[in-house]
Design a protein around this motif. Structure first.
Motif, PDB file in Angstrom:
ATOM      1  N   PRO A 265      17.728  40.238  58.400  1.00 47.40           N
ATOM      2  CA  PRO A 265      17.964  41.537  57.754  1.00 47.40           C
ATOM      3  C   PRO A 265      17.835  42.673  58.754  1.00 47.40           C
ATOM      4  O   PRO A 265      17.006  42.618  59.672  1.00 47.40           O
ATOM      5  N   GLN A 266      18.678  43.683  58.608  1.00 45.56           N
ATOM      6  CA  GLN A 266      18.592  44.841  59.490  1.00 45.56           C
ATOM      7  C   GLN A 266      17.308  45.604  59.190  1.00 45.56           C
ATOM      8  O   GLN A 266      16.934  45.794  58.026  1.00 45.56           O
ATOM      9  N   LYS A 267      16.628  46.054  60.224  1.00 37.37           N
ATOM     10  CA  LYS A 267      15.359  46.752  60.044  1.00 37.37           C
ATOM     11  C   LYS A 267      15.568  48.258  60.095  1.00 37.37           C
ATOM     12  O   LYS A 267      16.251  48.769  60.982  1.00 37.37           O
ATOM     13  N   LEU A 268      14.967  48.952  59.145  1.00 37.06           N
ATOM     14  CA  LEU A 268      15.026  50.398  59.089  1.00 37.06           C
ATOM     15  C   LEU A 268      13.654  50.972  59.423  1.00 37.06           C
ATOM     16  O   LEU A 268      12.626  50.435  58.999  1.00 37.06           O
TER      17      LEU A 268
ATOM     18  N   PHE B 158      15.528  48.665  49.242  1.00 33.42           N
ATOM     19  CA  PHE B 158      16.291  48.273  50.424  1.00 33.42           C
ATOM     20  C   PHE B 158      16.387  46.751  50.561  1.00 33.42           C
ATOM     21  O   PHE B 158      17.393  46.231  51.055  1.00 33.42           O
TER      22      PHE B 158
ATOM     23  N   TYR C 103      18.019  44.882  53.559  1.00 33.13           N
ATOM     24  CA  TYR C 103      17.359  45.599  54.646  1.00 33.13           C
ATOM     25  C   TYR C 103      15.852  45.383  54.589  1.00 33.13           C
ATOM     26  O   TYR C 103      15.268  45.234  53.513  1.00 33.13           O
ATOM     27  N   GLU C 104      15.235  45.403  55.752  1.00 34.47           N
ATOM     28  CA  GLU C 104      13.788  45.340  55.872  1.00 34.47           C
ATOM     29  C   GLU C 104      13.298  46.683  56.406  1.00 34.47           C
ATOM     30  O   GLU C 104      13.939  47.274  57.276  1.00 34.47           O
TER      31      GLU C 104
ATOM     32  N   HIS D  18      15.252  56.396  60.733  1.00 34.17           N
ATOM     33  CA  HIS D  18      16.362  56.393  59.790  1.00 34.17           C
ATOM     34  C   HIS D  18      16.122  57.376  58.643  1.00 34.17           C
ATOM     35  O   HIS D  18      17.071  57.938  58.090  1.00 34.17           O
TER      36      HIS D  18
ATOM     37  N   LEU E 271      23.472  54.943  54.201  1.00 30.75           N
ATOM     38  CA  LEU E 271      22.175  54.480  53.715  1.00 30.75           C
ATOM     39  C   LEU E 271      21.729  55.260  52.478  1.00 30.75           C
ATOM     40  O   LEU E 271      21.156  54.688  51.540  1.00 30.75           O
TER      41      LEU E 271
END
Length: 264
Positions: A21-24, A53, A58-59, A80, A221
């Motif tokens: 997962p993409q990290k924010l 998220f 998303y993480e 972000h 986002l």
């Protein structure tokens, strides 16, 4: 033998590759019970935001800094988003605001042994007031503060004003009601100290997630987060969270999980 297998054959043997997962990176400050760096889940609002998220793949990593530093890091593209912030006109110069997470209630705390009443900000001019750098306390208070009409002692730490108030070195401290009592329980665990709040609200403000302005990824986002947040609202999560905050039970609140999609 593996050296002679094609890529499709290897995928069949090894199984599907799970995408990370993409990290924010979301900036925040210690503001229990909304956000709490001592909790592994980050506190009530962190649990909510992470859940929203997560359902979008998303993480979230929460970065704890002073509030004014969070703003600077957001402007520089190091974060972000930041939270929880009210959507004031000045913040719209650099940010775009999510839908409402919960509503915060700003009140004036004072010592129990001090007779205190007020109706308008004009009634506060003769009091010593402890505030926190990076905070907004509502349009009327902020305007009087910026004009230099209030006797204010600002500090960078969340609990400083309450300590000064208990010692009698300031007379008033504006603070979110839920945050104030959570902080008092931590500072003065026996009796909460000699501090209470005036029932009149200084300001009631929706608390939001703030993304960077004029940034395409931020716009994406924001739209995705708002769509997910509306789903949580439909499940009753936001109403349950607001009630938990108002009753002092926010530490026990947990977001719901979406129902699995039925498959034939």
């Amino acid at each position: 033998m593996l050296a002679f297998l094609t890529l499709p054959a290897l995928l069949v043997i090894l199984g599907p590759v799970q995408a990370e997962p993409q990290k924010l990176r979301i900036g925040t400050g210690d503001w229990a019970p909304y956000v709490d760096h001592e909790r592994s889940d980050g506190g009530a609002l962190a649990r909510l935001i992470s859940a929203v998220f997560a359902e979008a793949g998303y993480e979230v990593e929460y970065i704890f800094h002073p509030w004014d530093r969070n703003v600077l890091m957001l402007q520089q593209g190091q974060l972000h988003a930041i939270m929880p912030y009210s959507c004031t006109p000045s913040r719209l110069n650099y940010g775009i605001c999510s839908d409402t997470l919960v509503r915060g209630e700003i009140v004036l705390f004072h010592r129990r042994d001090q007779a205190f009443d007020w109706t308008t900000v004009e009634d506060l001019l003769n009091y010593r007031i402890g505030t926190t750098l990076g905070y907004s306390y509502g349009p009327a208070f902020d305007e009087a503060l910026q004009a230099g009409r209030l006797d204010v002692q600002q500090s960078g730490k969340e609990d400083t004003s309450f300590r000064l108030l208990e010692l009698g070195r300031v007379d008033l401290h504006p603070q979110d009601r839920a945050v104030g009592y959570a902080m008092l329980r931590r500072l003065f665990p026996k009796d909460g100290g000699n501090i209470i709040h005036h029932p009149r609200q200084l300001n009631t403000e929706p608390l939001r997630l703030l993304f960077r302005k004029d940034d395409p990824e931020s716009v994406m986002l924001l739209r995705m987060f708002n769509a997910g947040l509306r789903e949580f609202a439909k499940r009753g999560d936001l109403q349950r969270l607001q009630q938990a905050l108002n009753t002092g039970d926010a530490d026990d609140w947990k977001p719901s999980q979406s129902s699995p999609v039925a498959r034939d």
